[in-house]
Design a protein around this motif. Sequence first.
Motif, PDB file in Angstrom:
ATOM      1  N   LYS A 195       6.298   7.666   7.788  1.00 30.30           N
ATOM      2  CA  LYS A 195       5.600   7.077   8.924  1.00 30.30           C
ATOM      3  C   LYS A 195       4.216   6.652   8.453  1.00 30.30           C
ATOM      4  N   PHE A 196       3.499   5.892   9.278  1.00 23.85           N
ATOM      5  CA  PHE A 196       2.164   5.455   8.887  1.00 23.85           C
ATOM      6  C   PHE A 196       1.149   6.479   9.374  1.00 23.85           C
ATOM      7  N   ASN A 197       0.719   7.353   8.462  1.00 21.84           N
ATOM      8  CA  ASN A 197      -0.212   8.409   8.867  1.00 21.84           C
ATOM      9  C   ASN A 197      -1.308   8.668   7.842  1.00 21.84           C
ATOM     10  N   VAL A 198      -1.602   7.676   6.980  1.00 25.70           N
ATOM     11  CA  VAL A 198      -2.759   7.767   6.094  1.00 25.70           C
ATOM     12  C   VAL A 198      -3.495   6.432   6.104  1.00 25.70           C
ATOM     13  N   MET A 199      -4.780   6.486   5.837  1.00 26.81           N
ATOM     14  CA  MET A 199      -5.612   5.277   5.798  1.00 26.81           C
ATOM     15  C   MET A 199      -5.507   4.640   4.410  1.00 26.81           C
ATOM     16  N   PRO A 200      -5.095   3.398   4.317  1.00 21.87           N
ATOM     17  CA  PRO A 200      -4.914   2.756   3.002  1.00 21.87           C
ATOM     18  C   PRO A 200      -6.222   2.159   2.478  1.00 21.87           C
ATOM     19  N   TYR A 201      -7.168   3.032   2.124  1.00 22.14           N
ATOM     20  CA  TYR A 201      -8.456   2.557   1.627  1.00 22.14           C
ATOM     21  C   TYR A 201      -8.319   1.840   0.287  1.00 22.14           C
ATOM     22  N   GLN A 202      -7.261   2.185  -0.432  1.00 21.35           N
ATOM     23  CA  GLN A 202      -6.949   1.502  -1.682  1.00 21.35           C
ATOM     24  C   GLN A 202      -5.533   0.956  -1.569  1.00 21.35           C
ATOM     25  N   PHE A 203      -5.307  -0.213  -2.126  1.00 19.06           N
ATOM     26  CA  PHE A 203      -3.959  -0.758  -2.130  1.00 19.06           C
ATOM     27  C   PHE A 203      -3.776  -1.559  -3.413  1.00 19.06           C
ATOM     28  N   ASN A 204      -2.789  -1.163  -4.179  1.00 18.73           N
ATOM     29  CA  ASN A 204      -2.548  -1.797  -5.465  1.00 18.73           C
ATOM     30  C   ASN A 204      -1.127  -2.319  -5.556  1.00 18.73           C
ATOM     31  N   ILE A 205      -0.984  -3.513  -6.073  1.00 22.87           N
ATOM     32  CA  ILE A 205       0.336  -4.016  -6.399  1.00 22.87           C
ATOM     33  C   ILE A 205       0.517  -3.947  -7.905  1.00 22.87           C
ATOM     34  N   GLU A 206       1.750  -3.976  -8.343  1.00 18.18           N
ATOM     35  CA  GLU A 206       2.046  -3.870  -9.764  1.00 18.18           C
ATOM     36  C   GLU A 206       2.906  -5.034 -10.218  1.00 18.18           C
ATOM     37  N   GLY A 207       2.794  -5.342 -11.481  1.00 18.76           N
ATOM     38  CA  GLY A 207       3.606  -6.405 -12.051  1.00 18.76           C
ATOM     39  C   GLY A 207       3.213  -6.622 -13.499  1.00 18.76           C
ATOM     40  N   ILE A 208       3.615  -7.746 -14.040  1.00 15.91           N
ATOM     41  CA  ILE A 208       3.375  -8.043 -15.444  1.00 15.91           C
ATOM     42  C   ILE A 208       2.234  -9.050 -15.567  1.00 15.91           C
ATOM     43  N   TRP A 209       1.161  -8.612 -16.188  1.00 14.78           N
ATOM     44  CA  TRP A 209       0.054  -9.500 -16.509  1.00 14.78           C
ATOM     45  C   TRP A 209       0.356 -10.132 -17.853  1.00 14.78           C
ATOM     46  N   TYR A 210       0.064 -11.407 -18.002  1.00 15.35           N
ATOM     47  CA  TYR A 210       0.437 -12.076 -19.254  1.00 15.35           C
ATOM     48  C   TYR A 210      -0.688 -12.971 -19.764  1.00 15.35           C
ATOM     49  N   ASN A 211      -0.677 -13.184 -21.067  1.00  7.66           N
ATOM     50  CA  ASN A 211      -1.659 -14.008 -21.745  1.00  7.66           C
ATOM     51  C   ASN A 211      -1.194 -15.462 -21.701  1.00  7.66           C
ATOM     52  N   LYS A 212      -1.829 -16.262 -20.858  1.00 13.72           N
ATOM     53  CA  LYS A 212      -1.411 -17.654 -20.668  1.00 13.72           C
ATOM     54  C   LYS A 212      -1.438 -18.443 -21.977  1.00 13.72           C
ATOM     55  N   LYS A 213      -2.465 -18.229 -22.767  1.00 12.14           N
ATOM     56  CA  LYS A 213      -2.619 -18.989 -24.013  1.00 12.14           C
ATOM     57  C   LYS A 213      -1.502 -18.665 -24.991  1.00 12.14           C
ATOM     58  N   LEU A 214      -1.156 -17.383 -25.126  1.00 11.04           N
ATOM     59  CA  LEU A 214      -0.075 -17.008 -26.035  1.00 11.04           C
ATOM     60  C   LEU A 214       1.256 -17.624 -25.593  1.00 11.04           C
ATOM     61  N   PHE A 215       1.516 -17.617 -24.296  1.00 11.70           N
ATOM     62  CA  PHE A 215       2.749 -18.232 -23.796  1.00 11.70           C
ATOM     63  C   PHE A 215       2.756 -19.729 -24.109  1.00 11.70           C
ATOM     64  N   ALA A 216       1.615 -20.390 -23.882  1.00 14.67           N
ATOM     65  CA  ALA A 216       1.539 -21.833 -24.135  1.00 14.67           C
ATOM     66  C   ALA A 216       1.642 -22.138 -25.630  1.00 14.67           C
ATOM     67  N   ASP A 217       0.927 -21.373 -26.452  1.00 18.93           N
ATOM     68  CA  ASP A 217       0.930 -21.619 -27.895  1.00 18.93           C
ATOM     69  C   ASP A 217       2.319 -21.470 -28.506  1.00 18.93           C
ATOM     70  N   HIS A 218       3.124 -20.582 -27.938  1.00 20.00           N
ATOM     71  CA  HIS A 218       4.463 -20.326 -28.477  1.00 20.00           C
ATOM     72  C   HIS A 218       5.556 -21.023 -27.660  1.00 20.00           C
ATOM     73  N   HIS A 219       5.107 -21.900 -26.750  1.00 20.36           N
ATOM     74  CA  HIS A 219       6.029 -22.739 -25.971  1.00 20.36           C
ATOM     75  C   HIS A 219       7.078 -21.891 -25.224  1.00 20.36           C
ATOM     76  N   ILE A 220       6.579 -20.848 -24.582  1.00 24.68           N
ATOM     77  CA  ILE A 220       7.455 -19.942 -23.838  1.00 24.68           C
ATOM     78  C   ILE A 220       7.171 -20.090 -22.351  1.00 24.68           C
ATOM     79  N   ALA A 221       8.209 -20.360 -21.571  1.00 26.48           N
ATOM     80  CA  ALA A 221       8.061 -20.485 -20.122  1.00 26.48           C
ATOM     81  C   ALA A 221       7.927 -19.094 -19.492  1.00 26.48           C
ATOM     82  N   ILE A 222       7.270 -19.035 -18.347  1.00 27.02           N
ATOM     83  CA  ILE A 222       7.114 -17.757 -17.638  1.00 27.02           C
ATOM     84  C   ILE A 222       8.497 -17.308 -17.152  1.00 27.02           C
ATOM     85  N   PRO A 223       8.932 -16.116 -17.557  1.00 28.13           N
ATOM     86  CA  PRO A 223      10.291 -15.661 -17.219  1.00 28.13           C
ATOM     87  C   PRO A 223      10.519 -15.509 -15.716  1.00 28.13           C
TER      88      PRO A 223
END
Length: 432
Positions: free
Chosen positions: A146-174
């Motif tokens: 149930k909703f019974n705590v105050m969400p003073y912090q909220f974090n999402i998760e995922g994959i952070w990626y180096n745009k330059k490395l992807f571009a330099d190696h001609h790799i599309a974002i999966p």
Amino acid sequence: MHKTLRTRRIALVATAATSSLLLSACGGGSGSGSDVKTFSLTINDDNHIVQQELTALGKGSCAAQNKALPLKIQTLPIGNVDQKVQLLAGQNALPVQFAAGGTPQLTKTLDKAGQVLDLEKTLKDLGVWDDVQPAAVKTVENLYGKFNVMPYQFNIEGIWYNKKLFADHHIAIPATYDQLVAAAAKFKKADVTAFSADGKDGWPLTRLVSGYLYRELGPDALKAVADGEAKLTDPEYVKAAQAIADLGKAGYFGKGVGSIDYDTATQQFLTGKAAMFYMGSWALGDFNDKAKNKIGVDNVGFMPFPAVTGGKGSADQIPANVGLPVAVSAKSYNAEVGDWLSCIAKNYGAGSLKDQGTVSGFKPNGDTGTLPPLTQTVQDTITKTKTSILWFEALFNTKATETSQTNAAPLVTGSLSAKDFMKKVQADLDNG
């Protein structure tokens, strides 16, 4: 990760004896709304962001509320918070606000004892329920029922990626997991570490296991385990652990992943030595720090854990957490407390972004200042997210959590099989 989140697994779980004590402490005592003289908060001492933002609100947007009921903060080492909360609850002496338990069980026990305020009902009665982000509501419900705590912090998760490395190696974002593995293979062939990961603490690796599980089996995959409807030793669950073990076997985490800690893993990514980094949005502080981020903030991109072909889950189901959240004492509630909660719901979201550069579970009403692009990306993602999911150990007991994280590095280095990894964790779930 903010230290609060990194160390939350060390917090104590309420024992059966403590649970009995708390459940018996429902009547009488000093806990009465009419006795409340301060807007008191007991919180872990390393959680500076929440302390600072509530203090700022008390001097600004919520000055009138603070004058009527002054904010008073007590801090404790994180390892002592659960014990202190249990002690105060047994004496019917909980502060108005208090850090919820390191695992959901303590808050659930307090709730059964009638000591935790129903915040959904309260915020609706106060007319500020719509100021809470839907994704934060779902995350809290997933954790506590149930909703019974105050969400003073909220974090999402995922994959952070180096745009330059992807571009330099001609790799599309999966967009799919197979494409993710193919991208990792190309990076390894080019002598670039595909994934930077904190194998020493383990949890960044187990989050990859749950990422695969949720995409393959759907958003209720780990709830089914918690409810006893499935086991981690079932073939479809072992398959997820095997998928991540295969990443390690192929060398995609680089060398010595088991000895790499959080700061080192972050540094690897921010110095361009790794193409991808699975992490939560608490890392924005490091990403936006010019001294630490050598690749430049413009070269950091964000993608969700990709879809598994044929799976029941989807990439728009975002893993999320609310840090070490804050509950409100039901016995301390009165009109002045309600005024504070109303003011917080309306103003905390924008204040947290503007003053702290951090995202909360409250909608950012009003002036947020000029947000860094990555912070804006995270805020936009949260606003659009309707279904949030949890991390691997979110619903585990303390022992199973420790076993999972301790054995994550052996899983990806090949010294422990996927089947045995899941068997160890399941055994602690069964005996917890």
